[in-house]
Design an enzyme around this catalytic site. Structure first.
Site, short mmCIF file in Angstrom:
data_model
loop_
_atom_site.label_atom_id
_atom_site.label_comp_id
_atom_site.label_asym_id
_atom_site.label_seq_id
_atom_site.Cartn_x
_atom_site.Cartn_y
_atom_site.Cartn_z
N GLU A 256 0.79 -1.23 0.00
CA GLU A 256 0.00 0.00 0.00
C GLU A 256 0.83 1.28 0.00
OE1 GLU A 256 0.37 -2.26 2.41
OE2 GLU A 256 0.35 -1.40 4.43
N ASN A 257 1.88 1.36 -0.80
CA ASN A 257 2.69 2.57 -0.81
C ASN A 257 1.81 3.78 -1.19
OD1 ASN A 257 5.10 1.17 -0.12
ND2 ASN A 257 5.12 0.34 -2.20
N HIS A 280 -8.21 -3.89 -0.93
CA HIS A 280 -7.39 -4.01 0.28
C HIS A 280 -6.33 -2.93 0.34
CE1 HIS A 280 -5.32 -6.35 3.52
NE2 HIS A 280 -4.26 -5.73 3.02
N GLU A 281 -5.54 -2.81 -0.71
CA GLU A 281 -4.44 -1.83 -0.68
C GLU A 281 -5.00 -0.41 -0.62
OE1 GLU A 281 -1.91 -3.27 0.13
OE2 GLU A 281 -2.31 -5.27 -0.65
N HIS A 284 -5.94 0.60 2.87
CA HIS A 284 -4.80 1.02 3.69
C HIS A 284 -4.57 2.54 3.63
CE1 HIS A 284 -2.97 -2.53 5.40
NE2 HIS A 284 -2.83 -3.15 4.25
N GLU A 303 -3.61 -4.31 9.49
CA GLU A 303 -4.17 -5.33 8.58
C GLU A 303 -5.59 -5.76 8.95
OE1 GLU A 303 -2.91 -5.82 5.79
OE2 GLU A 303 -0.89 -5.02 6.10
N ASP A 358 8.52 -9.85 10.88
CA ASP A 358 7.93 -10.78 9.91
C ASP A 358 7.74 -12.19 10.46
OD1 ASP A 358 7.94 -8.62 8.30
OD2 ASP A 358 9.31 -9.41 6.79
N TYR A 366 -4.58 -10.31 10.19
CA TYR A 366 -5.51 -9.99 9.10
C TYR A 366 -6.94 -10.39 9.44
CZ TYR A 366 -1.64 -9.08 5.84
OH TYR A 366 -0.55 -8.56 5.21
N1 BES Z 1 0.94 -4.45 3.84
C1 BES Z 1 0.73 -5.73 3.30
C2 BES Z 1 1.98 -6.40 2.80
C3 BES Z 1 3.05 -6.60 3.86
C4 BES Z 1 2.75 -7.04 5.13
C5 BES Z 1 4.37 -6.38 3.55
C6 BES Z 1 3.74 -7.21 6.07
C7 BES Z 1 5.36 -6.56 4.48
C8 BES Z 1 5.06 -6.97 5.76
C9 BES Z 1 -0.29 -5.70 2.17
O1 BES Z 1 -1.30 -4.77 2.36
C10 BES Z 1 -0.97 -7.04 2.12
O2 BES Z 1 -1.56 -7.42 3.08
N2 BES Z 1 -0.90 -7.72 0.98
C11 BES Z 1 -1.52 -9.01 0.77
C12 BES Z 1 -2.72 -8.90 -0.11
C13 BES Z 1 -4.01 -8.68 0.56
C14 BES Z 1 -5.14 -8.75 -0.46
C15 BES Z 1 -4.30 -9.55 1.74
C16 BES Z 1 -0.54 -9.91 0.05
O3 BES Z 1 0.51 -9.43 -0.34
O4 BES Z 1 -0.84 -11.08 -0.14
ZN ZN Z 2 -2.58 -5.23 3.97
#
Ligand code: BES
Ligand code: ZN
Length: 588
Positions: A256-257, A280-281, A284, A303, A358, A366
């Site tokens: 979500e930049n 989703h993005e 954010h 999330e 992480d 989520y």
């Molecule tokens: N912000 C996250 C990606 C993220 C989380 C990057 C933690 C680094 C550390 C992004 O918004 C995300 O959740 N992406 C999901 C997709 C979403 C539809 C659930 C993905 O990448 O799968």
């Molecule tokens: Zn996310």
């Protein structure tokens, strides 16, 4: 307060970063300088920054003369403290530096790793604590900064950042300006052969030339989504909302930049069936970018709110049934995943002491996070809950908050309105204990119930022709495959494949699940497709289950090792960190 940063913002705080950078694909290096503006609450204290995998060349103060600096010992998770001695008059410092091969935020792609095979490509990934590997700064989500940048790259390439574009300089440098304070993990950059297509006045998409028209079609509903989001939770405060489709090694589905969502090409299914990722993005832009988790233990505030909000956007545009389908699938995925998670990782307000942010990553922040919000909505009613959320975003706009701050705001603004209703929600259990509380809402979709009937039919006859699948959408196919996966073997998989062509599907979600089942049941006809998928796609959410399934057998493990030996150099550092652990690869 943030255990994942060395910085000490109570004494000296960075407020703005001014970047002047050059991208060198040949050397795989970004070099240049950053000027950091300072808010000095205590003039005796040094400036402490975070740095990891960076080569610092020089540090100068406001008057241009050199300052003493020292790089502390490197912690394997959070890197080093970079301590700079200031003089009384310093209001800023300038650091000249370059990135190294250990700058994990960066992925440098050779031309053959891009869609068009025509030019090299670079992108960055800051979340969670990777910005410190390409910019020395106070890399804590509680330290918000504004930024501007001037970035030079090779002729013919386009550079984009998570900011407003401020034109090109006479030397070809691209200029950017982010004048709203953001957490450092949202500073992002991409550089490659890119084209742009307009979606609406404020929305558009960047992608490589061969991808950009398909992307424009897939994301055609983006403006509608922004409007739906605004009608729910208040104005979009970031000017433009654009997307960029990255090459397939991008380690996430989306990131979500601000002003510019980064997206995987695997979202391009051709039928808009996976666009909940855009919802989703986009969400954010409120939950995460406007109101930000102050520490990575509060990640569920980013999330969980976003998954909840995503569902509301999907409901507004594609209807309640679509939103219920997605929610029911998410819940089923969470329940499967939770069985494998240690109790401490099932807790929303997670303790990350001694761990990398992480390491706590899972469906828990989520989906369990979203379920808590759905539960509050269910108890208090949508009208009241929506008013609460709207004022939550307005009150905390451009701030970073902790779980405790959220709880006291919730108690003061919503729970205080009605003690009897509030008593129905055990916040301590929801936030502090493992497992899923018994009162978690369970979405039930009629369209998936119809699939359940076909799953029963399949179990009875194992004849694809007996199944009524006309008009099924992606989410129904996903539910079907999960439902029958336990009953399959190589022969019945071949029959399903003849009837429904799963191995050839262009839908990445369906393919990922099908390939996982193919590994379980040794369905060899999918082997080539599996190898191709593992060699090109770097999306961690897809690769992790596939490699985990492969290593369950000796033959599978051998195959996984052979493929990984070729594929590893093509994955982003975040993806290799995860897969290395599954395959017990020694860290370089
Ligand atoms: N912000 C996250 C990606 C993220 C989380 C990057 C933690 C680094 C550390 C992004 O918004 C995300 O959740 N992406 C999901 C997709 C979403 C539809 C659930 C993905 O990448 O799968
Ligand atoms: Zn996310």
């Amino acid at each position: 307060m943030d255990i994942h940063s060395h910085c000490d913002p109570e004494h000296v705080r960075v407020t703005h970063a001014s970047l002047d950078l050059e991208i060198d694909h040949a050397k795989k290096e970004i070099r240049g300088a950053v000027v950091l503006s300072l808010d000095r609450r205590d003039h005796e204290s040094p400036l402490i920054l975070d740095a990891k995998g960076l080569a610092i060349e020089s540090v100068t103060g406001s008057d241009g003369s050199v300052r003493l600096w020292q790089l502390g010992p490197e912690d394997k998770n959070i890197g080093s403290a970079l301590t700079i001695e200031l003089v009384w008059a310093d209001t800023s410092v300038r650091l000249a530096y370059h990135t190294t091969s250990r700058s994990d935020a960066l992925q440098w792609l050779d031309p053959d790793q891009t869609a068009d095979h025509a030019a090299p490509f670079l992108f960055t990934q800051g979340e969670s604590i990777f910005t410190r590997t390409w910019i020395p700064l106070q890399d804590s989500p509680g330290v918000r900064i504004t930024y501007d940048a001037r970035v030079r790259g090779p002729a013919g390439q386009t550079i984009v950042m998570s900011a407003e574009q401020a034109g090109q300089a006479t030397d070809g440098a691209f200029r950017f300006r982010m004048d709203r304070p953001i957490p450092p993990y949202l500073i992002a950059l991409a550089c490659g052969r890119l084209e742009f297509r307009k979606i609406s006045e404020r929305c558009g998409v960047y992608a490589e030339p061969s991808v950009v028209d398909m992307a424009r079609e897939e994301f055609a509903d983006t403006e509608k989504m922004v409007q739906a989001a605004e009608s729910l939770f208040g104005p979009y405060r970031w000017g433009r909302y654009d997307l960029i489709v990255l090459p397939p090694s991008f380690p996430f589905g989306g990131m979500e930049n601000p002003c510019l969502t980064f997206a995987t090409p695997t979202v391009l299914a051709g039928d808009r069936s996976l666009v909940s990722l855009v919802a989703h993005e986009l969400a954010h832009s409120w939950s995460g970018n406007l109101v930000t988790n102050a520490t990575w233990s509060d990640f569920w505030l980013n999330e969980g709110f976003t998954v909840y909000f995503e569902g509301r956007i999907m409901e507004k545009i594609y209807g309640a049934e679509r939103a219920r389908m997605e929610a029911q699938i998410e819940l089923a995925d969470l329940e499967r995943e939770m069985k494998e998670l240690a109790p401490r990782d099932q807790i929303l307000h997670i303790d990350l002491k001694g761990r990398h942010p992480d390491d706590g990553f899972s469906g828990v922040p989520y989906v369990k996070g979203a379920l808590l919000l759905q539960r509050i909505e269910e108890v208090f009613g949508r009208g009241r809950f929506d008013r609460f959320l709207r004022s939550y975003f307005d009150t905390h706009a451009f701030r970073s908050i902790t779980t405790d701050q959220f709880v006291s705001y919730l108690r003061g603004e919503l729970f205080a309105q009605d003690g009897a209703l509030a008593a129905q929600i055990d916040l301590l259990e929801w936030l502090g204990r493992p497992g899923l509380p018994a009162d978690a809402p369970r979405a039930e979709s009629k369209a998936l119930a119809e699939v359940d009937r076909q799953i029963e039919r399949w179990k009875a006859s194992k004849v694809p022709a007996d199944l009524e699948t006309r008009g099924w959408v992606t989410q129904q196919w996903l539910h079907f495959l999960e439902g029958v996966s336990g009953t399959l073997d190589a022969e019945s998989m071949a029959n399903l494949d003849d009837a429904f062509h799963f191995t050839k599907t262009g839908n990445s979600e369906v393919l990922d699940l099908w390939l996982r089942i193919a590994i379980t049941h040794r369905y060899a006809a999918a082997d080539a497709r599996l190898e191709e998928f593992l060699m090109t796609v770097g999306r961690r959410k897809y690769l992790e289950p596939l490699y985990k399934e492969l290593v369950k057998s000796d033959a599978g493990r051998a195959r996984a090792n052979a493929i990984y030996a070729k594929a590893r150099p093509r994955y982003h550092a975040l993806t290799t960190a995860t897969i290395d652990e599954i395959l017990n690869v020694e860290k370089k």
